[in-house]
Design a protein around this motif. Structure first.
Motif, PDB file in Angstrom:
ATOM      1  N   LEU A 125      39.714  42.496  42.068  1.00 33.79           N
ATOM      2  CA  LEU A 125      39.348  43.537  42.891  1.00 33.79           C
ATOM      3  C   LEU A 125      37.881  43.553  42.944  1.00 33.79           C
ATOM      4  O   LEU A 125      36.991  43.768  43.959  1.00 33.79           O
ATOM      5  CB  LEU A 125      40.032  44.745  42.865  1.00 33.79           C
ATOM      6  N   GLY A 126      37.354  43.910  41.756  1.00 34.20           N
ATOM      7  CA  GLY A 126      36.016  43.915  41.556  1.00 34.20           C
ATOM      8  C   GLY A 126      35.183  42.523  42.007  1.00 34.20           C
ATOM      9  O   GLY A 126      34.151  42.940  42.534  1.00 34.20           O
ATOM     10  N   GLN A 127      35.905  41.473  41.751  1.00 37.65           N
ATOM     11  CA  GLN A 127      35.092  40.330  41.911  1.00 37.65           C
ATOM     12  C   GLN A 127      35.159  40.251  43.428  1.00 37.65           C
ATOM     13  O   GLN A 127      33.928  39.636  44.131  1.00 37.65           O
ATOM     14  CB  GLN A 127      35.715  39.369  41.378  1.00 37.65           C
ATOM     15  N   ARG A 128      36.031  40.698  44.236  1.00 39.62           N
ATOM     16  CA  ARG A 128      35.969  40.600  45.610  1.00 39.62           C
ATOM     17  C   ARG A 128      34.679  41.153  46.343  1.00 39.62           C
ATOM     18  O   ARG A 128      34.437  40.775  47.466  1.00 39.62           O
ATOM     19  CB  ARG A 128      37.195  40.938  46.319  1.00 39.62           C
ATOM     20  N   TRP A 129      34.480  42.419  45.814  1.00 36.82           N
ATOM     21  CA  TRP A 129      33.365  43.099  46.229  1.00 36.82           C
ATOM     22  C   TRP A 129      32.029  42.940  45.626  1.00 36.82           C
ATOM     23  O   TRP A 129      31.213  43.843  45.657  1.00 36.82           O
ATOM     24  CB  TRP A 129      33.715  44.567  46.533  1.00 36.82           C
ATOM     25  N   GLN A 130      32.050  41.878  44.712  1.00 37.36           N
ATOM     26  CA  GLN A 130      30.860  41.749  44.240  1.00 37.36           C
ATOM     27  C   GLN A 130      29.421  41.535  44.639  1.00 37.36           C
ATOM     28  O   GLN A 130      28.244  41.907  44.265  1.00 37.36           O
ATOM     29  CB  GLN A 130      30.889  40.717  43.092  1.00 37.36           C
ATOM     30  N   GLY A 131      29.454  41.339  46.207  1.00 45.28           N
ATOM     31  CA  GLY A 131      28.225  41.024  46.888  1.00 45.28           C
ATOM     32  C   GLY A 131      27.449  42.618  47.401  1.00 45.28           C
ATOM     33  O   GLY A 131      26.514  42.665  47.829  1.00 45.28           O
ATOM     34  N   SER A 132      28.257  43.598  47.081  1.00 44.75           N
ATOM     35  CA  SER A 132      27.889  45.102  47.481  1.00 44.75           C
ATOM     36  C   SER A 132      27.064  45.790  46.301  1.00 44.75           C
ATOM     37  O   SER A 132      27.999  45.997  45.026  1.00 44.75           O
ATOM     38  CB  SER A 132      29.312  45.810  48.029  1.00 44.75           C
ATOM     39  N   ARG A 133      25.985  46.045  46.449  1.00 41.73           N
ATOM     40  CA  ARG A 133      25.173  46.605  45.549  1.00 41.73           C
ATOM     41  C   ARG A 133      25.724  47.969  45.366  1.00 41.73           C
ATOM     42  O   ARG A 133      25.866  48.746  44.196  1.00 41.73           O
ATOM     43  CB  ARG A 133      23.758  46.895  45.633  1.00 41.73           C
ATOM     44  N   THR A 134      26.063  48.778  46.465  1.00 40.68           N
ATOM     45  CA  THR A 134      26.602  50.087  46.564  1.00 40.68           C
ATOM     46  C   THR A 134      27.847  50.152  45.780  1.00 40.68           C
ATOM     47  O   THR A 134      28.081  51.123  45.070  1.00 40.68           O
ATOM     48  CB  THR A 134      26.937  50.590  47.889  1.00 40.68           C
ATOM     49  N   PHE A 135      28.737  49.233  45.992  1.00 39.69           N
ATOM     50  CA  PHE A 135      30.192  49.286  45.389  1.00 39.69           C
ATOM     51  C   PHE A 135      30.013  48.987  43.930  1.00 39.69           C
ATOM     52  O   PHE A 135      30.507  49.659  43.088  1.00 39.69           O
ATOM     53  CB  PHE A 135      31.095  48.019  45.793  1.00 39.69           C
ATOM     54  N   ALA A 136      28.847  47.915  43.510  1.00 43.98           N
ATOM     55  CA  ALA A 136      28.698  47.708  42.104  1.00 43.98           C
ATOM     56  C   ALA A 136      28.022  49.259  41.438  1.00 43.98           C
ATOM     57  O   ALA A 136      28.792  49.477  40.320  1.00 43.98           O
ATOM     58  CB  ALA A 136      27.643  46.747  42.096  1.00 43.98           C
ATOM     59  N   ARG A 137      27.328  49.961  41.988  1.00 44.99           N
ATOM     60  CA  ARG A 137      27.080  51.378  41.308  1.00 44.99           C
ATOM     61  C   ARG A 137      28.153  52.124  41.590  1.00 44.99           C
ATOM     62  O   ARG A 137      28.159  52.884  40.427  1.00 44.99           O
ATOM     63  CB  ARG A 137      25.734  51.868  42.337  1.00 44.99           C
TER      64      ARG A 137
ATOM     65  N   HIS B  28      34.313  47.117  36.189  1.00 43.59           N
ATOM     66  CA  HIS B  28      32.898  47.019  35.876  1.00 43.59           C
ATOM     67  C   HIS B  28      32.430  45.703  35.275  1.00 43.59           C
ATOM     68  O   HIS B  28      31.299  45.428  35.861  1.00 43.59           O
ATOM     69  CB  HIS B  28      32.642  48.269  34.846  1.00 43.59           C
ATOM     70  N   GLN B  29      32.926  44.926  34.583  1.00 45.10           N
ATOM     71  CA  GLN B  29      32.638  43.764  33.988  1.00 45.10           C
ATOM     72  C   GLN B  29      33.332  42.545  34.179  1.00 45.10           C
ATOM     73  O   GLN B  29      33.352  41.402  33.872  1.00 45.10           O
ATOM     74  CB  GLN B  29      32.455  44.011  32.413  1.00 45.10           C
ATOM     75  N   GLY B  30      34.812  42.540  34.942  1.00 53.52           N
ATOM     76  CA  GLY B  30      35.056  41.350  35.401  1.00 53.52           C
ATOM     77  C   GLY B  30      36.461  41.107  34.468  1.00 53.52           C
ATOM     78  O   GLY B  30      36.894  41.950  33.508  1.00 53.52           O
ATOM     79  N   ARG B  31      37.226  40.298  34.881  1.00 53.22           N
ATOM     80  CA  ARG B  31      38.615  39.900  34.288  1.00 53.22           C
ATOM     81  C   ARG B  31      38.480  39.755  32.893  1.00 53.22           C
ATOM     82  O   ARG B  31      39.425  39.944  32.153  1.00 53.22           O
ATOM     83  CB  ARG B  31      39.178  38.792  35.130  1.00 53.22           C
ATOM     84  N   ARG B  32      37.649  39.000  32.423  1.00 55.42           N
ATOM     85  CA  ARG B  32      37.559  38.313  31.229  1.00 55.42           C
ATOM     86  C   ARG B  32      37.054  39.472  29.979  1.00 55.42           C
ATOM     87  O   ARG B  32      38.039  39.774  29.188  1.00 55.42           O
ATOM     88  CB  ARG B  32      36.538  37.468  30.966  1.00 55.42           C
ATOM     89  N   ALA B  33      36.313  40.394  30.726  1.00 55.92           N
ATOM     90  CA  ALA B  33      36.194  41.603  29.813  1.00 55.92           C
ATOM     91  C   ALA B  33      37.444  42.354  29.783  1.00 55.92           C
ATOM     92  O   ALA B  33      37.718  43.105  28.707  1.00 55.92           O
ATOM     93  CB  ALA B  33      35.081  42.571  30.429  1.00 55.92           C
ATOM     94  N   GLY B  34      38.122  42.525  30.829  1.00 56.05           N
ATOM     95  CA  GLY B  34      39.296  43.424  31.021  1.00 56.05           C
ATOM     96  C   GLY B  34      40.495  42.805  30.087  1.00 56.05           C
ATOM     97  O   GLY B  34      41.071  43.559  29.225  1.00 56.05           O
TER      98      GLY B  34
END
Length: 211
Positions: free
Chosen positions: A175-187, A34-40
């Motif tokens: 994995l989250g960063q790889r698909w960060q351009g997709s608004r659908t995936f983000a939601r 949800h918030q990236g590697r640093r947050a993880g």
């Protein structure tokens, strides 16, 4: 202090348990997606800080007191469950991430993420039960003070868990960063993260005393 064979046997057994994804790993993966590697990574450090609370409690015998008291156990269980469910609801109700950056406008600062990870694990009665059921198997009174052995083994466990949880955080964050351009995936990842928090809260609430 534990001797070398005991430390090696404990480390092998602990590593086998740590590598199996549990509630803390699901929490860290959800945060990373949800918030990236640093947050993880920060949430992983927070979770292990909460684990340190349980190690110290087991060393001092506080965990045994909590698990022997139905009232104290219930208080710990319900507070922890409520905290997780609130985190889940807040995540689900947060603004939809931006399609280009996949960042939530009001994403919490890293210090708050760290505190949340620590609180989540510190309020988990299953963790207290784990340390009391697992660590004593490798404590031998003839090897020195029981408290020193318990503390040493607990710290070894936390060290191994930190490495494992950090790896999960990096993988999920990538994995989250790889698909960060997709608004659908983000939601979708926001929904999954919120759902995981709520599910962990419900699971915590359903833990029976003495399980």
């Amino acid at each position: 202090m534990p001797d070398l064979p005991t430390l090696l046997a404990f480390s092998a057994a602990a590593l086998a348990l740590i590598l199996i994804p549990g509630p803390s790993v699901l929490y860290i993966v959800a945060r990373s997606l949800h918030q990236g590697r640093r947050a993880g990574l920060v949430s992983a450090l927070g979770v292990q800080t909460g684990g340190l609370v349980h190690v110290l409690a087991a060393t001092l015998g506080v965990s045994a007191l909590v698990l022997s008291s139905a009232l104290l156990f219930s208080v710990l269980k319900w507070v922890g469950a409520a905290y997780l469910i609130v985190l889940g609801i807040r995540t689900l109700r947060a603004p939809t991430p931006d399609a280009l950056t996949v960042t939530v406008p009001d994403a919490p600062p890293l210090t708050r993420i760290y505190r949340q990870g620590a609180v989540v694990n510190a309020l988990n009665p299953k963790t207290a039960l784990f340390f009391l059921a697992f660590l004593p198997q490798f404590v031998h009174p003839g090897h020195g003070p029981v408290w020193a052995q318990t503390l040493t083994l607990g710290l070894v466990f936390l060290g191994l868990a930190t490495l494992s949880d950090g790896a999960y955080a990096l993988l999920a964050g990538s994995l989250g960063q790889r698909w960060q351009g997709s608004r659908t995936f983000a939601r979708r990842q926001q929904q999954v993260s919120g759902g995981v928090y709520v599910a962990l809260g419900v699971g915590t609430a359903l833990i029976p005393h003495g399980s």
